[in-house]
Design an enzyme around this catalytic site. Structure first.
Site, PDB file in Angstrom:
ATOM      1  N   ASP A 106       5.496 -16.031  -0.788  1.00 59.52           N
ATOM      2  CA  ASP A 106       4.205 -15.370  -0.676  1.00 59.52           C
ATOM      3  C   ASP A 106       3.056 -16.362  -0.857  1.00 59.52           C
ATOM      4  O   ASP A 106       3.043 -17.122  -1.833  1.00 59.52           O
ATOM      5  CB  ASP A 106       4.132 -14.271  -1.748  1.00 59.52           C
ATOM      6  CG  ASP A 106       2.954 -13.345  -1.550  1.00 59.52           C
ATOM      7  OD1 ASP A 106       2.118 -13.242  -2.464  1.00 59.52           O
ATOM      8  OD2 ASP A 106       2.872 -12.742  -0.470  1.00 59.52           O
ATOM      9  N   ASP A 108      12.523  10.771  -4.874  1.00 60.64           N
ATOM     10  CA  ASP A 108      11.268  10.567  -5.636  1.00 60.64           C
ATOM     11  C   ASP A 108      10.120  10.214  -4.698  1.00 60.64           C
ATOM     12  O   ASP A 108       9.020   9.921  -5.144  1.00 60.64           O
ATOM     13  CB  ASP A 108      11.452   9.462  -6.699  1.00 60.64           C
ATOM     14  CG  ASP A 108      11.654   8.085  -6.053  1.00 60.64           C
ATOM     15  OD1 ASP A 108      11.664   7.070  -6.789  1.00 60.64           O
ATOM     16  OD2 ASP A 108      11.842   8.032  -4.808  1.00 60.64           O
ATOM     17  N   HIS A 135       4.206  -5.943   6.869  1.00 63.82           N
ATOM     18  CA  HIS A 135       3.705  -4.921   5.931  1.00 63.82           C
ATOM     19  C   HIS A 135       2.219  -5.093   5.641  1.00 63.82           C
ATOM     20  O   HIS A 135       1.605  -4.266   4.979  1.00 63.82           O
ATOM     21  CB  HIS A 135       4.492  -5.001   4.622  1.00 63.82           C
ATOM     22  CG  HIS A 135       4.304  -6.304   3.935  1.00 63.82           C
ATOM     23  ND1 HIS A 135       4.756  -7.506   4.465  1.00 63.82           N
ATOM     24  CD2 HIS A 135       3.649  -6.635   2.805  1.00 63.82           C
ATOM     25  CE1 HIS A 135       4.400  -8.495   3.668  1.00 63.82           C
ATOM     26  NE2 HIS A 135       3.731  -7.996   2.642  1.00 63.82           N
ATOM     27  N   ASP A 136       1.628  -6.180   6.154  1.00 58.79           N
ATOM     28  CA  ASP A 136       0.190  -6.433   5.975  1.00 58.79           C
ATOM     29  C   ASP A 136      -0.589  -6.275   7.279  1.00 58.79           C
ATOM     30  O   ASP A 136      -1.823  -6.305   7.268  1.00 58.79           O
ATOM     31  CB  ASP A 136      -0.043  -7.880   5.501  1.00 58.79           C
ATOM     32  CG  ASP A 136       0.485  -8.160   4.105  1.00 58.79           C
ATOM     33  OD1 ASP A 136       0.870  -9.320   3.848  1.00 58.79           O
ATOM     34  OD2 ASP A 136       0.530  -7.213   3.294  1.00 58.79           O
ATOM     35  N   ASP A 185      14.344   3.240  -1.568  1.00 65.38           N
ATOM     36  CA  ASP A 185      15.007   2.519  -2.656  1.00 65.38           C
ATOM     37  C   ASP A 185      16.125   1.625  -2.116  1.00 65.38           C
ATOM     38  O   ASP A 185      16.491   1.704  -0.938  1.00 65.38           O
ATOM     39  CB  ASP A 185      15.560   3.513  -3.694  1.00 65.38           C
ATOM     40  CG  ASP A 185      16.244   4.699  -3.017  1.00 65.38           C
ATOM     41  OD1 ASP A 185      15.879   5.863  -3.313  1.00 65.38           O
ATOM     42  OD2 ASP A 185      17.113   4.447  -2.149  1.00 65.38           O
ATOM     43  N   ASP A 239      11.618 -12.005  -1.648  1.00 65.45           N
ATOM     44  CA  ASP A 239      10.199 -12.382  -1.576  1.00 65.45           C
ATOM     45  C   ASP A 239       9.860 -13.101  -2.889  1.00 65.45           C
ATOM     46  O   ASP A 239      10.058 -12.532  -3.964  1.00 65.45           O
ATOM     47  CB  ASP A 239       9.358 -11.112  -1.419  1.00 65.45           C
ATOM     48  CG  ASP A 239       8.108 -11.324  -0.564  1.00 65.45           C
ATOM     49  OD1 ASP A 239       7.910 -10.569   0.398  1.00 65.45           O
ATOM     50  OD2 ASP A 239       7.360 -12.266  -0.869  1.00 65.45           O
ATOM     51  N   GLU A 297       4.647 -18.162   3.659  1.00 60.59           N
ATOM     52  CA  GLU A 297       3.465 -17.466   4.202  1.00 60.59           C
ATOM     53  C   GLU A 297       2.297 -18.432   3.986  1.00 60.59           C
ATOM     54  O   GLU A 297       1.932 -18.699   2.839  1.00 60.59           O
ATOM     55  CB  GLU A 297       3.211 -16.148   3.488  1.00 60.59           C
ATOM     56  CG  GLU A 297       2.027 -15.378   4.058  1.00 60.59           C
ATOM     57  CD  GLU A 297       1.619 -14.194   3.192  1.00 60.59           C
ATOM     58  OE1 GLU A 297       1.182 -13.182   3.755  1.00 60.59           O
ATOM     59  OE2 GLU A 297       1.762 -14.279   1.950  1.00 60.59           O
ATOM     60  N   ASP A 308      14.663   6.943   1.304  1.00 56.92           N
ATOM     61  CA  ASP A 308      14.693   7.419  -0.083  1.00 56.92           C
ATOM     62  C   ASP A 308      15.962   8.223  -0.333  1.00 56.92           C
ATOM     63  O   ASP A 308      16.214   9.212   0.357  1.00 56.92           O
ATOM     64  CB  ASP A 308      13.451   8.296  -0.335  1.00 56.92           C
ATOM     65  CG  ASP A 308      13.470   8.952  -1.713  1.00 56.92           C
ATOM     66  OD1 ASP A 308      12.769   9.974  -1.880  1.00 56.92           O
ATOM     67  OD2 ASP A 308      14.194   8.453  -2.595  1.00 56.92           O
TER      68      ASP A 308
END
Ligand code: TEU
Length: 537
Positions: free
Chosen positions: A194, A25, A309-310, A29, A98, A245, A21
């Site tokens: 995806d 925030d 990330h899953d 990013d 993605d 995927e 970051d």
């Protein structure tokens, strides 16, 4: 076998909101990715996979898109994205985006218009029915959500905020192809697609015998027509790389998506391991690898990953994230980079980051976990028991911020992180890894360098040894006159094995290992917990 740039590549996945970051925030990013590109390049990475950063109400962390041609303000601006792409290319790397086109956000103007009246021209951009069937979605008890305004149900494979697009509608397909060209014309190098085999739905939506087995959501007739059309209209016109995927498939199904004569996709993520193997199961893993090698080798290209990330970080889910965290991280790295197929590194994997155990459901953010918790508690199950049952595979295990140093919040942000940093950041962080020549980071760097210098790791055949061994995974990769022996002890026990006479290791070159003091061994090998060895034989 045709050699191509992407087959030689190692891919690094950047889940930007948890990467770095720069504006305080609490969210990572794109500027943060730019500032860490040298770190990624130094690892030896060829391709960066960037998780979705399109404009989105962020219900499912960007996988619910409201504007495909805009960048989410949390992530930055289109100018930041274009500078990121330029900086990636300046360093000789590539960037894939993605592509999330099975569904949009319910805040997308298309859905707003479709929902406004049954006669609206965009009504048919989505899937509507008068009566639901008994299917459940990934994130909710039913795939159908009643829309009071038009008194019909719309279809969603994930959350109610993620209505599925109607790919039977050729106008919808053309909309998506022009969006893909919009980003490809900017110079991106491809797409991670995806749940791309969910685009075609079962004709007539018949009730399922077992609604809990949601494989009815994907791999349905018509899917290959869509992907071949996508290839014809878009993909073939660019020198790019595509990885789909693709859940719910066997190697035979998988080949239909990535066969080199199919004009569809380059490679795939199948989920026979990550969707069905909660913990390490050697026999099952070997059997899966064996089938996919036999099913694809020489005809289509596989991908190797054990977390993303899953899916919970591999040392926690499959290895040992305490006593043998470093050894098991390096052992699994060797496995992923020496098995046939492209290896993917999920941010933080290269320093052996672990999964997390927060104390309360309030500390978790993942819509899949929160929805499941609510669903089970509403069924009357004890909240504590439900919470405990969801911890191991919670997607938030791999979404905690990257741990850059031992400063507050692991140096991820000067603000308040959107999700708490794993408390072990004081020990496990990039700064510590870069200061330790024996760290997991440098082991990944050596593996990646080996791949750049040795095509046997990419194009070499695969022949297993000790097929039935529950702790030892050993195999030979061979290409022309180059022959490598890989021996992995994927257990916490000391294991002794005797190699076949033909494989004497005397005067054989040990290319890489995750244990230093190696005694010279002929064919009797003493393998320590999570020991990994690669020999040129
Ligand atoms: O994931 C689909 C998904 O639910 C995965 O967790 C699952 O492992 C896989 O598909 C096989 O079944 C994709 C994205 O990766 C995920 O983050 C999104 O939430 C989801 O699609 C919806 O876009």
């Amino acid at each position: 076998m045709k050699k191509t740039w992407w087959k030689d590549s190692v891919v690094y996945q950047v889940y930007w909101r948890s990467f770095y970051d720069t504006d305080g925030d609490g969210y990572g990013d794109l500027e943060g990715v730019i500032q860490k590109l040298d770190y990624i390049q130094n690892l030896g990475i060829d391709v960066i996979w960037l998780n979705p950063c399109y404009d989105s109400p962020d219900i499912d962390n960007g996988y619910d898109i409201a504007d495909y041609r805009e960048v989410m303000p949390k992530a930055g601006t289109m100018e930041t994205f274009e500078r990121l792409l330029q900086e990636v290319h300046n360093r000789g790397m590539k960037l894939i985006m993605d592509l999330v086109v099975n569904h949009t956000s319910d805040q997308h103007p298309w859905f707003k218009e479709a929902q406004s009246s049954k006669d609206h021209p965009k009504r048919d951009y989505y899937i509507w029915r008068k009566e639901p069937n008994n299917w459940r979605s990934y994130f909710t008890p039913s795939v159908w959500e009643f829309d009071a305004q038009t008194e019909e149900y719309y279809f969603h494979s994930f959350a109610i905020e993620q209505p599925d697009l109607n790919w039977q509608n050729p106008i919808v397909r053309q909309e998506i192809y022009s969006i893909m060209k919009f980003w490809l014309d900017k110079g991106i190098d491809g797409f991670r697609m995806d749940v791309i085999n969910l685009l075609a739905k079962q004709e007539g939506f018949p009730d399922a015998e077992n609604p809990e087995d949601i494989s009815y959501l994907g791999n349905n007739p018509g899917i290959h027509d869509y992907l071949r059309e996508m290839h014809e209209e878009v993909l073939q016109h660019y020198d790019i790389f595509t990885v789909g995927e693709i859940p719910f498939v066997t190697p035979e199904d998988g080949l239909l998506y990535v066969g080199e004569d199919r004009q569809e996709l380059h490679t795939l993520f199948h989920f026979e391991v990550c969707d069905y193997m909660a913990n390490w199961d050697m026999e099952r893993f070997k059997e899966i690898q064996r089938r996919w090698y036999q099913g694809l080798w020489g005809k289509g290209w596989n991908s190797q990953f054990l977390n993303n990330h899953d899916h919970t970080r591999l040392v926690t889910r499959f290895g040992n994230d305490t006593t043998y965290r470093v050894e098991s991280a390096k052992c699994f790295a060797t496995l992923l980079h020496l098995l046939p197929g492209m290896p993917y590194i999920y941010q933080g994997e290269e320093i052996g980051m672990t999964g997390v155990r927060f104390n309360s459901i309030e500390d978790y953010h993942d819509i899949a976990m929160k929805n499941k918790y609510q669903e089970e508690v509403e069924k009357g199950r004890e909240p504590e028991e439900v919470f405990a049952s969801l911890l191991h595979l919670s997607r938030d295990n791999s979404r905690t911020p990257v741990q850059w140093n031992d400063m507050p919040h692991g140096g991820f942000t000067n603000g308040t992180p959107w999700i708490n940093v794993n408390p072990n950041y004081k020990e496990i962080n990039v700064a510590a890894a870069l200061n330790d020549p024996e760290s997991v980071y440098y082991f990944y760097k050596k593996l990646i360098q080996l791949r750049k210098e040795n095509e046997v790791m990419v194009y070499g055949s695969f022949q297993e040894l000790f097929e039935d061994h529950q702790q030892i995974y050993s195999f030979i990769r061979e290409l022309d006159d180059e022959k490598w022996l890989v021996v992995l002890n994927i257990s916490e026990q000391q294991v002794q094995i005797k190699l076949p006479e033909s494989l004497s290791l005397l005067e054989k070159e040990l290319l890489l290992t995750n244990y230093n003091n190696q005694e010279e061994q002929n064919s009797e090998l003493q393998m320590r917990p999570y020991e990994a060895r690669i020999y040129r034989i």
